[in-house]
Structure formats: C-alpha cells, structure tokens
Design a protein around this motif. Structure first.
Motif, PDB file in Angstrom:
ATOM      1  N   ARG A 209       0.837  -1.208   0.000  1.00 21.61           N
ATOM      2  CA  ARG A 209       0.000   0.000   0.000  1.00 21.61           C
ATOM      3  C   ARG A 209       0.865   1.249   0.000  1.00 21.61           C
ATOM      4  O   ARG A 209       1.844   1.331   0.740  1.00 21.61           O
ATOM      5  CB  ARG A 209      -0.877  -0.015   1.259  1.00 21.61           C
ATOM      6  N   PRO A 210       0.509   2.258  -0.834  1.00 19.09           N
ATOM      7  CA  PRO A 210       1.259   3.510  -0.824  1.00 19.09           C
ATOM      8  C   PRO A 210       1.211   4.141   0.570  1.00 19.09           C
ATOM      9  O   PRO A 210       0.162   4.130   1.217  1.00 19.09           O
ATOM     10  CB  PRO A 210       0.510   4.389  -1.834  1.00 19.09           C
ATOM     11  N   ALA A 211       2.343   4.685   1.022  1.00 25.31           N
ATOM     12  CA  ALA A 211       2.450   5.194   2.393  1.00 25.31           C
ATOM     13  C   ALA A 211       1.588   6.431   2.630  1.00 25.31           C
ATOM     14  O   ALA A 211       1.358   6.813   3.769  1.00 25.31           O
ATOM     15  CB  ALA A 211       3.906   5.502   2.723  1.00 25.31           C
ATOM     16  N   ASP A 212       1.097   7.066   1.558  1.00 27.54           N
ATOM     17  CA  ASP A 212       0.285   8.273   1.756  1.00 27.54           C
ATOM     18  C   ASP A 212      -1.206   7.976   1.818  1.00 27.54           C
ATOM     19  O   ASP A 212      -2.028   8.871   1.721  1.00 27.54           O
ATOM     20  CB  ASP A 212       0.572   9.306   0.648  1.00 27.54           C
ATOM     21  N   ASN A 213      -1.553   6.701   1.971  1.00 28.92           N
ATOM     22  CA  ASN A 213      -2.962   6.337   2.076  1.00 28.92           C
ATOM     23  C   ASN A 213      -3.279   5.900   3.510  1.00 28.92           C
ATOM     24  O   ASN A 213      -2.880   4.822   3.930  1.00 28.92           O
ATOM     25  CB  ASN A 213      -3.273   5.205   1.081  1.00 28.92           C
ATOM     26  N   PRO A 214      -3.998   6.738   4.276  1.00 27.07           N
ATOM     27  CA  PRO A 214      -4.189   6.478   5.703  1.00 27.07           C
ATOM     28  C   PRO A 214      -5.115   5.292   5.992  1.00 27.07           C
ATOM     29  O   PRO A 214      -5.886   4.870   5.139  1.00 27.07           O
ATOM     30  CB  PRO A 214      -4.817   7.780   6.211  1.00 27.07           C
ATOM     31  N   LEU A 215      -5.006   4.794   7.232  1.00 26.78           N
ATOM     32  CA  LEU A 215      -5.761   3.609   7.639  1.00 26.78           C
ATOM     33  C   LEU A 215      -6.926   3.998   8.541  1.00 26.78           C
ATOM     34  O   LEU A 215      -6.901   5.041   9.190  1.00 26.78           O
ATOM     35  CB  LEU A 215      -4.844   2.666   8.416  1.00 26.78           C
ATOM     36  N   ILE A 216      -7.924   3.132   8.601  1.00 30.45           N
ATOM     37  CA  ILE A 216      -9.041   3.315   9.522  1.00 30.45           C
ATOM     38  C   ILE A 216      -8.699   2.624  10.846  1.00 30.45           C
ATOM     39  O   ILE A 216      -8.203   1.497  10.855  1.00 30.45           O
ATOM     40  CB  ILE A 216     -10.335   2.708   8.934  1.00 30.45           C
ATOM     41  N   VAL A 217      -8.951   3.322  11.955  1.00 30.12           N
ATOM     42  CA  VAL A 217      -8.745   2.721  13.271  1.00 30.12           C
ATOM     43  C   VAL A 217     -10.072   2.152  13.769  1.00 30.12           C
ATOM     44  O   VAL A 217     -11.093   2.839  13.780  1.00 30.12           O
ATOM     45  CB  VAL A 217      -8.198   3.757  14.271  1.00 30.12           C
ATOM     46  N   HIS A 218     -10.038   0.876  14.159  1.00 31.84           N
ATOM     47  CA  HIS A 218     -11.234   0.184  14.626  1.00 31.84           C
ATOM     48  C   HIS A 218     -11.255   0.125  16.140  1.00 31.84           C
ATOM     49  O   HIS A 218     -10.231  -0.169  16.757  1.00 31.84           O
ATOM     50  CB  HIS A 218     -11.288  -1.235  14.042  1.00 31.84           C
ATOM     51  N   VAL A 219     -12.422   0.422  16.708  1.00 36.57           N
ATOM     52  CA  VAL A 219     -12.552   0.381  18.169  1.00 36.57           C
ATOM     53  C   VAL A 219     -13.687  -0.567  18.559  1.00 36.57           C
ATOM     54  O   VAL A 219     -14.634  -0.773  17.794  1.00 36.57           O
ATOM     55  CB  VAL A 219     -12.825   1.787  18.759  1.00 36.57           C
TER      56      VAL A 219
END
Ligand code: TXA
Ligand code: MG
Length: 353
Positions: free
Chosen positions: A59-69
C-alpha cells in the motif's frame, strides 16, 4: 507462516479470539471479518506493526488507515474533540459501516494517518471483530485485507489468496454481510463530507444530519480534482481484466454488451459479463456467447448486488477473463457505493448504450 482459523461468526470461540488478540498485542498482523469486508489489522499505537500493514498490502504510504474500536470510550483517546454530530452518529450507526474522520490526538502515529492531522475511526458490526477488539484492548488499524489495488476481500479465502505468508493469523468468519466498505464521513468541516460512499447510505446520513456533501472527486468528471480521501485516487478494486461499464437502461445495455462482446471476442479477448437475474438469460441465449457470466443478483435488491460484487470481480480473474463488461445501477442507496466501486474498477471506462 500464516495461521488460518475458522471461527464461529455468531459466537466466536474464546480461545481462538484470545490467540489472535495476543498476536495483535505483540505487534503481529491479524486479518479478521467485519460486516463490510475483511480487515488486515495491527495495533494502531504500535508504529512498527502499522508499517507491516503497508508492506504486506503493498500500500502507498500516503494512504491512511481506519482505526477500529470495540467501545466508545476508546474514541476519546484517539481524537482531540468529538463534535455533537459525531456523538449522535456513533449512537445511531455504531457498530456499523460508518467511518468518522475527526481531529487526531498526538498519540495516534502518523504512520496510521499518513501524516494527516485527522484520524478515521469506526466500530465494526461483527461478533468476531468486536470480540477481537474487546479482547485485545488496543485500537486496531485495519485497511481492507487485499493486496493493494485488488478487489476487497469478502471471505477468508480471498484474504488467503492475496496475503498468504504475509499475515500472521486469518480469522475466517464466513462471508461479509454488506460486501462493500464503510462510508467515510469527514466531520472536520462545517458541512460533513462523504469522502467514500459505502455501507451507510447518503440518504440515512442526511436524515440525521440534514446537509451532507459529497466530495467533488466522487462526481468523477474533473480529472484535475485531488481527492481529499487519499485512498480514492488510486485505481482500485480491479481484477486483472480490463473492466468496461456499459451505461443505459438494462434493455439497451444488454444490446450494447452483446455487440461489444462479439467485437472483443473476434479480437481474441476472453469476455466476462457482470449481469443481473433480470438480464442473464439474454446473454445465455446467443447468438453471442460470452466466455463467462457472473450474476450479481436481482436489480430489485441492491444490497445483494453489493454483497456479491467483489467476489464476482475476483471470479472474472479466476475464469481468465481479459475483458469484463458490466451493467450499471442506480446511484441510490447502496447503489452509490456499488457504482463508485464499479467506476473505479473500470478506471473511468464508461461506454454509453
Ligand atoms: O469497511 C471498511 O472501511 C474496511 C473494514 C476493514 O473496516 N476498511 C477499509 O479500509 O476499507 P481501507 O484502508 O481499505 O480504506 C480506508 C479509506 C481510504 O479511502 C482512506 O484514504 C480513507 O479511508 N481514510 C483513512 N483515514 C483518513 C483520513 N484521516 N482522512 C481522510 N480519509 C481517510
Ligand atoms: Mg481498501
């Protein structure tokens, strides 16, 4: 090596969940089912672990991730401020397919947010995901568990096909119920903006919030527009085959698709068609016979179409299609998410009928 564990999707076995939770806490990667698609999870507060996600997916490093809670109280540790609108949405939509973009707290690593000052958060609606999150007791950063650019995984086997050997544990909890990813909603602006349409519909959100805007990048016409959800700029959801959308009423689309099918086959292409129950017979009857037909479901049930879409795209590859011709759907309800994924799979190649 990858450990593949089949888990009861309704009442997950505690020993399996505890095992996977420990892997997460120790900095490993765990793929797990959610109601939307499978996620590739790592402890969101562990930079090293988060970096492994990007490596595994390519994955390209400039694509942010979703944080799951797994609980509402965790949100306060991740964001500086929770607006009233966000509270209301969490109450009404969580657990569920809605991701909220909010201002990030310093302790959320920039690896997770790809350098942004905001963080995307959601609580997934799946017993396995919730059990895992609540047992691990850490927020879990998780993109979809596919190799970057491929259709998102809606089964454990899809995950294995893409990431075998690159993920420590795969929890197989059966097929995903929604089948397209969560809706990403930016709440950092005066008027909330949908950055990615998904399982929670625009109509549902407008009922609660009143005004909700669509990111102009979703209107697709302006190629100069830089999408604000970084993930939306990449070609996505694509099978190996070249995908073409054929717009127009089902009746006209069928005619055009048959015409195109004949043309491509004469050039030596292997043609697959993404059809519906209403149209499938027209493709089966000849005189043009496609190399492969995937029936997505009935046009009267867009939820079913959404559920089956990514599996159908993967099946086109398994059947060695080189060209995929797809019908289109109304941009309403979950149809907006379906059309967004189809347009991306087609890389903008839309043919009118
Ligand atoms: O349903 C889902 O959302 C699945 C399951 C696993 O939860 N996850 C998922 O993650 O689809 P991913 O990484 O494939 O897509 C995340 C999307 C990307 O388009 C990304 O750019 C956007 O969310 N995103 C993440 N953080 C963001 C932020 N801070 N601001 C704007 N967009 C953000
Ligand atoms: Mg994804």
């Amino acid at each position: 090596a990858t450990q593949y564990l089949v888990v009861n999707p309704v009442e997950p076995e505690p020993d399996k969940i505890e095992w996977a939770a420990r892997v997460l806490r120790e900095g490993g990667l765990v793929a797990f089912p959610t109601e939307t698609v499978y996620g590739l999870g790592a402890n969101a507060l562990n930079r090293e672990a988060v970096r492994k996600i990007f490596q595994a997916k390519g994955r390209p490093a400039d694509n942010p991730l979703i944080v799951h809670v797994g609980s509402l109280v965790e949100v306060d540790n991740l964001v500086t401020y929770v607006p009233e609108k966000a509270r209301r949405l969490m109450q009404l939509f969580w657990p569920g397919p809605l991701t909220l973009v909010l201002p990030r707290r310093d302790q959320v690593p920039l690896e997770v947010t790809a350098g942004l000052e905001t963080v995307a958060i959601r609580m997934p609606d799946h017993p396995v995901a919730l059990a895992l999150l609540r047992t691990a007791r850490v927020p879990v950063a998780a993109p979809s568990a596919n190799r970057s650019g491929r259709p998102s995984p809606t089964t454990g086997q899809h995950v294995l096909a893409d990431l075998q050997g690159k993920v420590d544990v795969v929890l197989d909890g059966g097929a995903a119920r929604v089948g397209v990813e969560s809706t990403v909603l930016d709440l950092t602006t005066e008027v909330p903006v949908i950055l990615r349409p998904g399982g929670a519909t625009v109509e549902q959100l407008r009922e609660v919030l009143g005004e909700v805007a669509l990111d102009p990048a979703l209107e697709k016409s302006d190629p100069e527009w830089k999408p604000r959800s970084p993930g939306m700029k990449y070609t996505h959801y694509s099978p190996e085959a070249e995908v073409f959308l054929v717009a127009g009423s089902p009746r006209l689309a069928v005619q055009k698709i048959l015409e195109l099918c004949k043309k491509w086959q004469e050039r030596g292409e292997r043609v697959a068609i993404l059809a519906t129950e209403e149209t499938a017979d027209y493709y089966r009857r000849g005189p043009v016979v496609p190399d492969h037909i995937e029936i997505l479901g009935s046009r009267r049930n867009l939820e079913e179409i959404a559920r089956r879409l990514f599996n159908a795209l993967r099946n086109c590859d398994l059947n060695q299609a080189t060209v995929v011709l797809a019908e289109t759907f109304p941009d309403e309800g979950i149809g907006l998410a379906i059309m967004n994924r189809l347009r991306k799979a087609a890389g903008g190649r839309v043919i009118s009928s």
